[in-house]
Structure formats: structure tokens, C-alpha cells
Design an enzyme around this catalytic site. Sequence first.
Site, PDB file in Angstrom:
ATOM      1  N   ASN A 200       0.798  -1.224   0.000  1.00 50.41           N
ATOM      2  CA  ASN A 200       0.000   0.000   0.000  1.00 50.41           C
ATOM      3  C   ASN A 200       0.833   1.277   0.000  1.00 50.41           C
ATOM      4  OD1 ASN A 200      -2.417   1.819   0.949  1.00 50.41           O
ATOM      5  ND2 ASN A 200      -0.865   2.062   2.533  1.00 50.41           N
TER       6      ASN A 200
ATOM      7  N   TYR B 233       4.187   9.778 -10.171  1.00 46.30           N
ATOM      8  CA  TYR B 233       3.278   8.930  -9.405  1.00 46.30           C
ATOM      9  C   TYR B 233       2.582   7.906 -10.297  1.00 46.30           C
ATOM     10  CZ  TYR B 233      -0.377   7.833  -5.945  1.00 46.30           C
ATOM     11  OH  TYR B 233      -1.213   7.206  -5.062  1.00 46.30           O
TER      12      TYR B 233
ATOM     13  N   ALA C 123       3.615   6.750 -13.062  1.00 44.55           N
ATOM     14  CA  ALA C 123       4.603   5.765 -13.526  1.00 44.55           C
ATOM     15  C   ALA C 123       4.782   4.651 -12.507  1.00 44.55           C
ATOM     16  CB  ALA C 123       5.935   6.453 -13.800  1.00 44.55           C
TER      17      ALA C 123
ATOM     18  N   LYS D 186       2.606   3.741 -10.098  1.00 44.16           N
ATOM     19  CA  LYS D 186       1.388   2.955  -9.944  1.00 44.16           C
ATOM     20  C   LYS D 186       1.145   2.065 -11.161  1.00 44.16           C
ATOM     21  CE  LYS D 186       0.347   4.402  -5.853  1.00 44.16           C
ATOM     22  NZ  LYS D 186       0.387   3.491  -4.698  1.00 44.16           N
TER      23      LYS D 186
ATOM     24  N   ILE E 280     -10.012  10.127  -2.897  1.00 49.02           N
ATOM     25  CA  ILE E 280     -10.275   9.654  -1.539  1.00 49.02           C
ATOM     26  C   ILE E 280      -9.893  10.761  -0.553  1.00 49.02           C
ATOM     27  CG2 ILE E 280      -9.805   7.878   0.186  1.00 49.02           C
ATOM     28  CD1 ILE E 280     -11.165   6.772  -2.306  1.00 49.02           C
TER      29      ILE E 280
END
Length: 242
Positions: A82, A146, A148, A150, A179
Site C-alpha cells: 500500500n 506517481y 509511472a 502505480k 479519496i
Amino acid sequence: MNQDSAQRHCAVVTGGARNIGQAIALRLLQDGYHVIVADIVEPEADSLKAAARQVDLADAGATQRVMEEIAERYSVTRLVNNVGVVAPALLEEARLEDFDKLMHLNVRSALVCTQALLPAMKARGMGRIVMNTSRVVLGKEARTLYSATKGALQSMARTWALELAEQGITVNCVAPGPIATSAFWQNNPPDSERARRIIDNIPLQRMGQPDDVAHAVSFFCDERSGFITGQTLFVCGGVTVG
């Protein structure tokens, strides 16, 4: 939960000290797992503190040592990769040092943790690995680095799903949309036009909550979800539909 039960049902959540990671860890705790949070800071939730391991997950050596210690004590059958940081920047402003930082923390840690905990899953002929990715893999301004990382996690998950299927180990991704976390509000101040625009573009007309993501992770971790692997579930309020 006694020691025998902990040996049967142990879950590791990286970056589980706060926000989405904490919601995931608390949900898995509620589901009956012995939950070990690995994070650079102590968990905010008291129920997660006793078993937590404080480690800089961007440090490959330190991460490996902690995961090997966990693997020696527990038979981990659930791993939630995570942990992640964002470092928003337009293409022209993206810095190579941030590229290295995000790749080491967001991607390399997943590889190190999975390799360390995989033997126990193989020995049991059962395991659940979940990657927390993001809807930014479909494209978003100022997210070169970011997205890239993920995207790399999703690509690895599909490869691992094929490699590990015969051992009864599934690998899936949960990809959150907007979120309501401290990181989101830091990048999008609540009173800003940008924040208002994001919320207005969500078909369900509300921000997602960390528990929305935790519920999806819980589903993939369930022993009854064993016929689903290599998939990505977008938890996005409908943002990815149009």
C-alpha cells in the site's frame, strides 16, 4: 487472537500507519487477521501499535531485514503493498531525485516485501497479494512520476498473477480515485476551485473514504476470492466510467 491463530491468519500492510493504509489494516484486523503494519512512523490507531514495525520502506536493506524477521515469526498469507507518496509536478518540473524516491518507495518496496513473504504462501499453497495503485494510471495532469510508479505496480501484479497462479496465490490491484485523505487535501485544499471541480466530476457526488478502499482490499484478501487474479478494481465513485 492466540499464537496459533496468528500463524494461520497473518497480514502485512505497508504504509499502514495512517489514511488509506490504516483503514486497510483496521479492516483486516476486524476480519480476524493478525495485522502487522510496516511504516516509517508509528500507527495512529492503538490497536495496530503492538505488532507494528517502524522501517523506512525506501531503504531496501532495512525493508528486507524487517520482512525476513516477520517471515521467521509468522506465516504471512496476506500482503497489501500500500505504501506510496505522490510528489506532484508537471512534466517540465519533474525532478530525477523525486523519480528515484518514488520508484524506491512505491515500487521497489513491493518487490522486496513480496519476495521475502512469498515462501510461506507457496508452502501453504495459498496467498493473497494486493497492490494499492490509483486511477491516475489512466492519466492525470501533474502525476508523471506517481502514475509511472502505480502503472509499474499494476504491470507487476499481472505478471505475478500468472507466475503464482499454480501455487494458489492471487495478485490483484485496488485503484482508488478521489479519496478524502490528508494527502489529498494537502494537494487540493478543501476551499480551492480545484477541489470543488474534482468533487463535481465524481458521478456519485461525494469524495471516497479510506474505508471504501479497505472494503475492496478485504474482498481480494478473502479466501473465497480465489478465482480472481490479475485484476484491477477502481474504487472511484464512477470517475473512470466516462
